[in-house]
Scaffold this motif. Structure first.
Motif: not given
Lengths: 194, 194
Positions: A149, A153, A156, A174-175, A177-178, A181-182, A185, B108, B141, B144-145, B148, B189
């Motif tokens: 992961y 990311f 990416f 923004e990325l 923060a993304n 989040s992931g 999760w 990627l 979000e 994207r998660v 990726v 999650g």
DNA sequence: ACCTGAACACCGTTCAAGT
DNA sequence: ACCTGAACACCGTTCAAGT
């Protein structure tokens, strides 16, 4: 620029000099500029001279990749709970990779993480997972998931330059923060306790 | 092998022929064999002839990448609940990418997913997330998660061949199970409802 | 042991010219 | 419009030879 050598004078190349030269090239002109011939010119030697200190271009890049991971900040086992520590470790890895965006695709395209530094980080992750209540097979799976992961990311963000020769863009808020989040999760789903 | 042309006889190249030729090369000898010069030889034309049908090697690879995504199986909106549908969609994507392992690192390293097929899959994912109770910024979000994670895992399986010229290994069952675990953790999650 | 000269076997791409 | 011949500006790597 070192002074020009007279014929017969030694170049005084070392493995370390080759490495730092390669990193200079990477920092100033991007991965695409890191070629054996370009590096040789940068170090003012002939291309084949490099092969006295490095077995191949691939080996050189592998070394550069693992050296990078030395910059990752590891959490204080005393101060932080395991879940926070894991979050910080992955976040630090992500940010370190972002500072060398154009190197990241090589991680996935090639061996991933097999160097000493990579292995060390893996061991820390395993112990954090254990303290967070995740052990055995689930821990091994969680380890791989978190690594994939994080590197994924970073790769990416490292979209190839639209125009070849472009320098890396500033980190996209923004990325980032993304990514967070992931990661949240994922840690929730894995069930890492605080 | 087409019969040899006499001088002055047209090669009859088309954009489609170039694409299929490239895919043949990929299937038989791997990504590393997909070079403009190698492709030209395979099609029995001179290298520069290709540029009448394709603007660059990069454009050719982009097309090949997006074509691949057409093989992804999309879930039946009637039959499946959104969470199961999402799981199946990501799983199908993962397996399609695994069948062309050596192409994945390019995803990627380059543009990720910008072609028509990629965009279509993204729209399906968004609607599945919405039916699963995830909308707005969290949905973007999550999208994207999930992307990726899936591409990252496929790229991870696609470790570069240890010996250049190696053909892709058979899909690793352990890794596939690991992908499934992580996907499960992610969907949990995110909070996608059944 | 360390480095050079020269070469091998490749790349992607462009340009002028022919049909 | 489509294709060839020839060239440009590169690659990674190896080998024999010199110091």
């Amino acid at each position: 620029m070192p002074p020009p050598r007279r014929p017969g004078q030694r170049a005084g190349l070392t493995r370390a000099r080759v490495l730092t030269g390669a990193n200079e090239l990477l920092a100033e002109h991007g991965v695409e500029s890191v070629t054996m011939r370009g590096l040789a010119k940068h170090l003012e030697v002939t291309p084949n001279a490099l092969y006295s200190h490095v077995t191949s271009k691939t080996a050189l890049l592998d070394e550069m990749l693992d050296d990078l991971l030395a910059k990752v900040q590891t959490p204080d086992p005393q101060a932080d709970d395991p879940r926070t520590g894991l979050h910080q470790l992955m976040s630090s890895t992500y940010h370190v990779l972002l500072t060398h965006q154009d190197l990241v695709p090589l991680y996935l395209a090639r061996q991933g993480a097999r160097g000493h530094n990579a292995q060390h980080l893996g061991e820390i992750m395993i112990s954090l997972l254990a303290r967070g209540g995740v052990t055995g097979q689930p821990a091994r799976e969680a380890l791989r998931v978190l690594i994939v992961y994080t590197i994924g990311f970073a790769a990416f963000a490292a979209r190839g330059p639209l125009v070849p020769g472009d320098r890396p863009q500033p980190p996209n808020q923004e990325l980032i923060a993304n990514f967070d989040s992931g990661l949240h999760w994922l840690l929730t789903g894995i069930g890492v306790t605080k």
